[in-house]
Scaffold this motif. Structure first.
Motif, mmCIF file in Angstrom:
data_model
loop_
_atom_site.group_PDB
_atom_site.id
_atom_site.type_symbol
_atom_site.label_atom_id
_atom_site.label_comp_id
_atom_site.label_asym_id
_atom_site.label_seq_id
_atom_site.Cartn_x
_atom_site.Cartn_y
_atom_site.Cartn_z
ATOM 1 N N MET A 1 0.853 -1.173 0.000
ATOM 2 C CA MET A 1 0.000 0.000 0.000
ATOM 3 C C MET A 1 0.900 1.238 0.000
ATOM 4 S SD MET A 1 -2.829 1.094 2.910
ATOM 5 C CE MET A 1 -3.666 -0.456 2.728
ATOM 6 N N ASN A 2 0.513 2.228 -0.774
ATOM 7 C CA ASN A 2 1.203 3.519 -0.764
ATOM 8 C C ASN A 2 0.498 4.410 0.249
ATOM 9 O OD1 ASN A 2 2.827 2.592 -2.798
ATOM 10 N ND2 ASN A 2 2.150 4.061 -4.321
ATOM 11 N N ILE A 3 1.204 4.736 1.318
ATOM 12 C CA ILE A 3 0.643 5.552 2.388
ATOM 13 C C ILE A 3 1.252 6.944 2.321
ATOM 14 C CG2 ILE A 3 0.365 5.838 4.872
ATOM 15 C CD1 ILE A 3 0.660 2.762 5.124
ATOM 16 N N CYS A 4 0.414 7.920 2.032
ATOM 17 C CA CYS A 4 0.862 9.308 2.033
ATOM 18 C C CYS A 4 0.822 9.807 3.469
ATOM 19 C CB CYS A 4 -0.041 10.157 1.148
ATOM 20 S SG CYS A 4 0.453 11.884 1.130
ATOM 21 N N VAL A 5 1.918 10.381 3.919
ATOM 22 C CA VAL A 5 1.987 10.934 5.265
ATOM 23 C C VAL A 5 2.111 12.446 5.171
ATOM 24 C CG1 VAL A 5 3.315 11.017 7.407
ATOM 25 C CG2 VAL A 5 2.971 8.820 6.249
ATOM 26 N N PHE A 6 1.140 13.129 5.754
ATOM 27 C CA PHE A 6 1.176 14.582 5.914
ATOM 28 C C PHE A 6 1.695 14.853 7.324
ATOM 29 C CE2 PHE A 6 -2.988 14.412 3.335
ATOM 30 C CZ PHE A 6 -2.323 14.494 2.123
ATOM 31 N N CYS A 7 2.635 15.786 7.470
ATOM 32 C CA CYS A 7 3.175 16.049 8.801
ATOM 33 C C CYS A 7 4.027 17.306 8.816
ATOM 34 C CB CYS A 7 3.994 14.862 9.298
ATOM 35 S SG CYS A 7 5.380 14.405 8.240
#
Length: 177
Positions: A1-7
């Motif tokens: 799975m491609n997990i986009c992380v905003f932070c």
């Protein structure tokens, strides 16, 4: 799975956020997930990328030209996708992601969250944002959004677009759905 992380790209924040972000990155790599992120070499962005790569995982960084010009591009990129603006970055992050996870962050993180949620409410995609509520960071926002929902200001149910978890175990469970 491609997990986009905003932070956050800020380094002057609660040190516990760095510890929890490192755990997240190591877990992502161990589970075979790919990190999709803003490609910046600062704050939690750099932390999660370092953790993913350090644990043998893969990263995709979408890097605006201003970040590149200032020399703040992460060294932990397997795939480097340049772009011109923050709007371009958001579009590319979403295009490469299966799901988005928001860690503690500031105005840029809020912008990313609301762009994804707003476009989902209009049917452009069916991707959710998961707020990883480290140490209750997202509770003021969640309370405000619940009030907006109660006043009819959110199309549909908030939970159709946004999930809140307070642990890595909760995040893993939410991603398994």
């Amino acid at each position: 799975m491609n997990i986009c992380v905003f932070c956050s790209a800020n380094g002057q924040i609660d040190p516990d956020f760095f510890t929890l972000t490192t755990e997240l990155g190591e877990w992502m790599a161990a589970e075979g997930h790919t990190l999709v992120f803003g490609g910046c070499a600062m704050g939690l962005m750099d932390c999660v990328a370092r953790a993913v790569r350090g644990a043998g995982g893969r990263t995709i960084g979408v890097v605006p030209s201003r970040i590149e010009q200032s020399g703040r591009t992460s060294e932990f990129l397997d795939i480097h996708i340049p772009c011109d603006t923050l709007s371009d970055r958001k579009d590319l992050l979403l295009a490469h992601a299966d799901v988005c996870v928001a860690l503690p962050g500031g105005v840029g993180t809020l912008d990313e969250i609301f762009t994804v949620v707003a476009s989902a409410t209009l049917g452009y995609h069916h991707k959710r944002v998961i707020l990883y509520d480290m140490k209750g960071f997202w509770q003021p926002l969640v309370s405000a959004l619940e009030q907006y929902e109660a006043n009819g200001m959110i199309r549909g149910r908030l939970s159709d677009y946004l999930l809140v978890v307070d642990s890595l175990e909760g995040l893993a469970q939410a991603l398994g759905k």
